[in-house]
Motif scaffolding. Structure first.
Motif, PDB file in Angstrom:
ATOM      1  N   VAL A  33       0.836  -1.200   0.000  1.00  0.00           N
ATOM      2  CA  VAL A  33       0.000   0.000   0.000  1.00  0.00           C
ATOM      3  C   VAL A  33       0.874   1.254   0.000  1.00  0.00           C
ATOM      4  CG1 VAL A  33      -1.618   1.338   1.395  1.00  0.00           C
ATOM      5  CG2 VAL A  33      -1.977  -1.105   1.082  1.00  0.00           C
ATOM      6  N   VAL A  34       1.872   1.275   0.893  1.00  0.00           N
ATOM      7  CA  VAL A  34       2.693   2.482   1.020  1.00  0.00           C
ATOM      8  C   VAL A  34       3.548   2.692  -0.235  1.00  0.00           C
ATOM      9  CG1 VAL A  34       4.500   3.589   2.366  1.00  0.00           C
ATOM     10  CG2 VAL A  34       2.667   2.400   3.513  1.00  0.00           C
ATOM     11  N   ALA A  35       4.116   1.599  -0.777  1.00  0.00           N
ATOM     12  CA  ALA A  35       4.918   1.738  -1.992  1.00  0.00           C
ATOM     13  C   ALA A  35       4.042   2.205  -3.151  1.00  0.00           C
ATOM     14  CB  ALA A  35       5.579   0.403  -2.344  1.00  0.00           C
ATOM     15  N   GLY A  36       2.818   1.635  -3.224  1.00  0.00           N
ATOM     16  CA  GLY A  36       1.896   2.054  -4.278  1.00  0.00           C
ATOM     17  C   GLY A  36       1.584   3.534  -4.164  1.00  0.00           C
ATOM     18  N   PHE A  37       1.364   3.977  -2.926  1.00  0.00           N
ATOM     19  CA  PHE A  37       1.082   5.394  -2.706  1.00  0.00           C
ATOM     20  C   PHE A  37       2.256   6.260  -3.171  1.00  0.00           C
ATOM     21  CE2 PHE A  37       1.730   8.953   0.238  1.00  0.00           C
ATOM     22  CZ  PHE A  37       0.638   9.709  -0.119  1.00  0.00           C
ATOM     23  N   ALA A  38       3.479   5.858  -2.771  1.00  0.00           N
ATOM     24  CA  ALA A  38       4.658   6.656  -3.116  1.00  0.00           C
ATOM     25  C   ALA A  38       4.857   6.718  -4.630  1.00  0.00           C
ATOM     26  CB  ALA A  38       5.908   6.081  -2.446  1.00  0.00           C
ATOM     27  N   VAL A  39       4.505   5.636  -5.328  1.00  0.00           N
ATOM     28  CA  VAL A  39       4.712   5.629  -6.776  1.00  0.00           C
ATOM     29  C   VAL A  39       3.603   6.405  -7.484  1.00  0.00           C
ATOM     30  CG1 VAL A  39       4.681   4.124  -8.805  1.00  0.00           C
ATOM     31  CG2 VAL A  39       6.072   3.519  -6.841  1.00  0.00           C
ATOM     32  N   VAL A  40       2.348   6.241  -7.007  1.00  0.00           N
ATOM     33  CA  VAL A  40       1.212   6.732  -7.782  1.00  0.00           C
ATOM     34  C   VAL A  40       0.866   8.191  -7.502  1.00  0.00           C
ATOM     35  CG1 VAL A  40      -1.271   6.434  -8.098  1.00  0.00           C
ATOM     36  CG2 VAL A  40       0.227   4.451  -8.120  1.00  0.00           C
ATOM     37  N   THR A  41       1.044   8.653  -6.238  1.00  0.00           N
ATOM     38  CA  THR A  41       0.574   9.994  -5.894  1.00  0.00           C
ATOM     39  C   THR A  41       1.180  11.057  -6.808  1.00  0.00           C
ATOM     40  OG1 THR A  41       0.390  11.642  -4.160  1.00  0.00           O
ATOM     41  CG2 THR A  41       2.373  10.334  -4.173  1.00  0.00           C
ATOM     42  N   ARG A  42       0.421  12.138  -7.013  1.00  0.00           N
ATOM     43  CA  ARG A  42       0.907  13.151  -7.952  1.00  0.00           C
ATOM     44  C   ARG A  42       1.744  14.206  -7.254  1.00  0.00           C
ATOM     45  NH1 ARG A  42      -3.544  15.808 -10.791  1.00  0.00           N
ATOM     46  NH2 ARG A  42      -1.855  16.689 -12.002  1.00  0.00           N
ATOM     47  N   ARG A  43       1.625  14.293  -5.922  1.00  0.00           N
ATOM     48  CA  ARG A  43       2.336  15.341  -5.191  1.00  0.00           C
ATOM     49  C   ARG A  43       3.731  14.851  -4.805  1.00  0.00           C
ATOM     50  NH1 ARG A  43       0.297  19.877  -2.451  1.00  0.00           N
ATOM     51  NH2 ARG A  43      -1.835  19.440  -3.046  1.00  0.00           N
ATOM     52  N   HIS A  44       4.768  15.583  -5.195  1.00  0.00           N
ATOM     53  CA  HIS A  44       6.138  15.113  -4.963  1.00  0.00           C
ATOM     54  C   HIS A  44       6.450  14.964  -3.482  1.00  0.00           C
ATOM     55  CE1 HIS A  44       6.776  15.388  -9.111  1.00  0.00           C
ATOM     56  NE2 HIS A  44       6.866  16.703  -9.190  1.00  0.00           N
ATOM     57  N   PHE A  45       6.051  15.972  -2.701  1.00  0.00           N
ATOM     58  CA  PHE A  45       6.374  15.941  -1.270  1.00  0.00           C
ATOM     59  C   PHE A  45       5.741  14.719  -0.615  1.00  0.00           C
ATOM     60  CE2 PHE A  45       5.579  17.369   3.168  1.00  0.00           C
ATOM     61  CZ  PHE A  45       6.881  17.518   3.550  1.00  0.00           C
ATOM     62  N   ALA A  46       4.468  14.440  -0.943  1.00  0.00           N
ATOM     63  CA  ALA A  46       3.777  13.282  -0.365  1.00  0.00           C
ATOM     64  C   ALA A  46       4.465  11.990  -0.794  1.00  0.00           C
ATOM     65  CB  ALA A  46       2.317  13.272  -0.789  1.00  0.00           C
ATOM     66  N   ALA A  47       4.963  11.961  -2.017  1.00  0.00           N
ATOM     67  CA  ALA A  47       5.653  10.760  -2.495  1.00  0.00           C
ATOM     68  C   ALA A  47       6.908  10.497  -1.668  1.00  0.00           C
ATOM     69  CB  ALA A  47       6.019  10.922  -3.966  1.00  0.00           C
ATOM     70  N   VAL A  48       7.646  11.569  -1.349  1.00  0.00           N
ATOM     71  CA  VAL A  48       8.872  11.377  -0.561  1.00  0.00           C
ATOM     72  C   VAL A  48       8.535  10.946   0.861  1.00  0.00           C
ATOM     73  CG1 VAL A  48      10.911  12.516   0.352  1.00  0.00           C
ATOM     74  CG2 VAL A  48      10.181  12.983  -1.965  1.00  0.00           C
ATOM     75  N   VAL A  49       7.480  11.533   1.452  1.00  0.00           N
ATOM     76  CA  VAL A  49       7.041  11.090   2.784  1.00  0.00           C
ATOM     77  C   VAL A  49       6.686   9.603   2.730  1.00  0.00           C
ATOM     78  CG1 VAL A  49       5.260  11.326   4.547  1.00  0.00           C
ATOM     79  CG2 VAL A  49       6.208  13.352   3.479  1.00  0.00           C
ATOM     80  N   GLY A  50       5.952   9.219   1.698  1.00  0.00           N
ATOM     81  CA  GLY A  50       5.570   7.816   1.553  1.00  0.00           C
ATOM     82  C   GLY A  50       6.778   6.914   1.407  1.00  0.00           C
ATOM     83  N   PHE A  51       7.778   7.364   0.660  1.00  0.00           N
ATOM     84  CA  PHE A  51       8.967   6.540   0.445  1.00  0.00           C
ATOM     85  C   PHE A  51       9.740   6.340   1.751  1.00  0.00           C
ATOM     86  CE2 PHE A  51      13.377   5.803  -0.755  1.00  0.00           C
ATOM     87  CZ  PHE A  51      13.201   4.703  -1.555  1.00  0.00           C
ATOM     88  N   THR A  52       9.800   7.385   2.582  1.00  0.00           N
ATOM     89  CA  THR A  52      10.487   7.249   3.866  1.00  0.00           C
ATOM     90  C   THR A  52       9.747   6.237   4.746  1.00  0.00           C
ATOM     91  OG1 THR A  52      10.998   9.580   3.625  1.00  0.00           O
ATOM     92  CG2 THR A  52      11.520   8.589   5.714  1.00  0.00           C
ATOM     93  N   ALA A  53       8.395   6.316   4.743  1.00  0.00           N
ATOM     94  CA  ALA A  53       7.602   5.355   5.508  1.00  0.00           C
ATOM     95  C   ALA A  53       7.847   3.936   4.980  1.00  0.00           C
ATOM     96  CB  ALA A  53       6.122   5.701   5.420  1.00  0.00           C
ATOM     97  N   PHE A  54       7.978   3.828   3.672  1.00  0.00           N
ATOM     98  CA  PHE A  54       8.253   2.534   3.046  1.00  0.00           C
ATOM     99  C   PHE A  54       9.572   1.949   3.560  1.00  0.00           C
ATOM    100  CE2 PHE A  54      10.367   0.402  -0.595  1.00  0.00           C
ATOM    101  CZ  PHE A  54       9.536  -0.703  -0.694  1.00  0.00           C
ATOM    102  N   GLY A  55      10.595   2.803   3.678  1.00  0.00           N
ATOM    103  CA  GLY A  55      11.887   2.350   4.184  1.00  0.00           C
ATOM    104  C   GLY A  55      11.768   1.770   5.582  1.00  0.00           C
TER     105      GLY A  55
END
Lengths: 90, 97, 97, 309
Positions: free
Chosen positions: D17-39
């Motif tokens: 779910v989190v990786a999908g969010f980081a890849v799909v979301t259109r907002r760059h900042f939200a994508a980076v937040v998601g990627f950190t959560a993914f880590g």
């Protein structure tokens, strides 16, 4: 007892993951950052419970690393969310 | 049981590949590439876990490979970000929107 | 004795999990940024605190316990400082507009 | 055990779910937040897969320094939202990705029942080096050449990043984005956290011989603490042209090479450790490596020099 730890850990993880929808909703950068911070402390709690549940002493060190990096990430997010907000206003 | 993570890894590779294709900005391509890489690392982790032998809970060789891989992936990411920044700066100087 | 400790652990960990639930609900349902911040800090400080308290009797003495407490203290410090930063940012934004 | 199964399944679902969010979301900042959560979730998965060494490295590198790096890049971008291609292109990309995923899933299903393993060979090198942690033994003895070349990759990446700086800035300090403003709470946090973090980093490196830990995790944690110090303004990125910096950055490789060529004379082969001295020699290499890794990671994040010397 080990089952209890693991289930509690999964419960906390799923809970704070629901909170991640705040990242989508916003509206401010601060709100997005807070959701990530909640996931951070929830992840630390889950890691502590996993350490107990899988009887892995090393997982405690991972939790310690998390705790330190959560702070760095929080500071980086706050500093940059302010910047992002300002440029959005421009 | 660790096969669950094997399937997760396969899905992560797919997700990363999808992002790599559809995104137009380089930053999001880099991010997707990292997701793809994480999937491959996770697959190696499953293989390491299956290779438990000689009294060890997992085969340490793939694990060491992943540790090296994480650092190399970071180096590539850092180089990519530096390239993006420089490109952005040059675009600004040329007065593009 | 150890059974009593187990019961104590169960109660404390469950309470901690409840605080995380409450924090999440607050983060999603509270109307403005500052009250959401209030909900978040409760989960951070009390939720994690109760879990650490509950796990204390179960870990290796003294270094395991020391690490547990250190984790909690570090999260407290980080959460206190970043809450200040967030709150200032939110208020500063309002003052300007 | 049902609870372990629950942990695996829950973690897998969250990861996707989190990786999908980081890849799909259109907002760059939200994508980076998601990627950190993914880590963060990924490193939990590593603990579940009985790989605490990888979990530590992933937490420190993936969650820490990569997060800050991507964040600083997303802040600089002028467009805050992503423009996605047409619906049809996205559909074709999704089908392609699904085919690759399906193929990989088949591979996972077809993994041989009797898993091939190098664990016995690694176990042997463990006995030779006198270490207790198999992952460190593999990194430092059984496959030491890989580890050395990987240090070379880090150094080459740094050279490449520095070469992207402008000529007139050469020898100056990197212009690290948000180090301009500071405040009381941030200063306090940096003064409390940085010493503790550096201590934990040294501890991770030190126990790495026998318990999970090691030079990579320790170095990355120290690097993250350095970034925190820059954020708070208690330290500044170093002058890129200074001599000590260059020595410190190549220290890891230099010690590795000295030991490597010393192996010809002492033990008859490149990177062969003399009998009985393996552990002390490895510790010396690891000290130099931790120093170099920490410094190189910091320098990679702060980027090329951006101010006049």
């Amino acid at each position: 007892m080990r089952e209890f730890y693991l289930l509690a850990g999964v419960f906390i993880l799923l809970t704070v993951a629901v909170g991640l929808t705040r990242v989508l909703l916003g509206p401010r950068g601060a709100d997005r950052m807070m959701a990530a911070q909640l996931l951070g402390s929830g992840g630390i709690a889950a890691m502590l419970l996993t350490a107990a549940g899988l009887e892995s002493a090393a997982a405690l060190d991972v939790a310690l690393t998390f705790a330190l990096l959560a702070a760095v990430a929080a500071v980086a997010f706050t500093k940059s969310s302010g910047r992002a907000a300002r440029t959005e206003e421009d | 049981m660790s096969e669950i993570f094997g399937f997760t890894a396969a899905c992560l590779v797919g997700l990363g590949l999808y992002g790599l294709i559809v995104h137009s900005s380089a930053l999001r391509k880099i991010l997707s590439f990292n997701v793809l890489g994480s999937g491959i690392f996770l697959l190696l982790g499953v293989i390491a876990r299956r290779g438990a032998a000689a009294g060890l809970v997992a085969d340490p060789v793939p694990q060491a490979l992943v540790i090296t891989g994480i650092v190399v992936a970071f180096s590539a990411t850092a180089l990519g970000v530096a390239l993006i920044r420089r490109l952005d700066e040059d675009d600004e100087e040329e007065g593009e929107p | 004795m150890s059974e009593a400790l187990d019961v104590f652990t169960r109660i404390a960990v469950s309470l901690g999990a409840m605080f995380f639930l409450a924090g999440t609900v607050g983060l999603l349902r509270f109307p403005d940024t500052l009250s959401r911040l209030h909900a978040l800090t409760k989960a951070d400080n009390l939720g994690l605190g109760l879990i650490v308290l509950g796990l204390l009797p179960q870990v290796a003495w003294p270094f395991g316990a020391l690490k547990l407490v250190l984790v909690w203290v570090l999260v407290l410090a980080a959460s206190a400082a970043s809450s200040q930063l967030v709150a200032r940012k939110v208020r500063g934004g309002k003052d300007r507009s | 055990m049902n609870a372990v199964y629950g942990l695996f399944a829950g973690l897998s679902a969250l990861l996707l779910v989190v990786a999908g969010f980081a890849v799909v979301t259109r907002r760059h900042f939200a994508a980076v937040v998601g990627f950190t959560a993914f880590g963060l979730l990924l490193s939990l998965a590593w603990v579940a897969l009985a790989a605490p060494d990888v979990a530590l490295t992933e937490a420190a590198v993936g969650g820490g320094v990569t997060g800050v790096l991507l964040l600083s890049a997303s802040v600089q971008m002028r467009a805050k939202m992503e423009v996605l291609p047409s619906w049809g292109v996205r559909f074709i990309a999704a089908v392609l990705a699904a085919i690759v995923t399906a193929g990989l899933m088949l591979v996972v299903l077809m993994l041989p029942d009797e898993a091939p393993t190098l664990a016995p060979a690694a176990k042997e090198s463990l006995a030779f080096t006198g270490m207790g942690n198999p992952a460190t033994a593999v990194l430092m003895a059984y496959r030491a050449l890989d580890t050395m070349l990987e240090k070379v990759v880090l150094l080459l990446a740094l050279v490449a990043v520095w070469s992207l700086g402008r000529d007139h800035f050469w020898g100056g300090r990197p212009d690290f984005d948000f180090s301009t403003q500071t405040s009381g709470p941030l200063l306090l946090l940096a003064r409390v956290l940085v010493p503790v973090g550096v201590l934990v980093g040294i501890y991770l490196f030190w126990v790495g011989a026998d318990e999970p830990g090691g030079a990579f995790a320790g170095g990355a944690l120290i690097a993250a603490m350095g970034l925190l110090a820059f954020f708070a303004g208690v330290a500044r990125p170093p002058l890129v042209g200074s001599g000590w910096l260059r020595w410190a950055v190549v220290a890891g490789i230099a010690v590795f090479l000295i030991v490597g060529f010393g192996g010809f004379w002492g033990a008859g082969d490149f990177l062969a450790y003399p009998d009985g001295l393996a552990k002390p020699v490895i510790v010396v290499i690891e000290v130099a490596m931790t120093l170099s890794i920490a410094l190189t990671l910091v320098l990679l994040v702060v980027g090329p020099p951006g101010r006049r010397p």
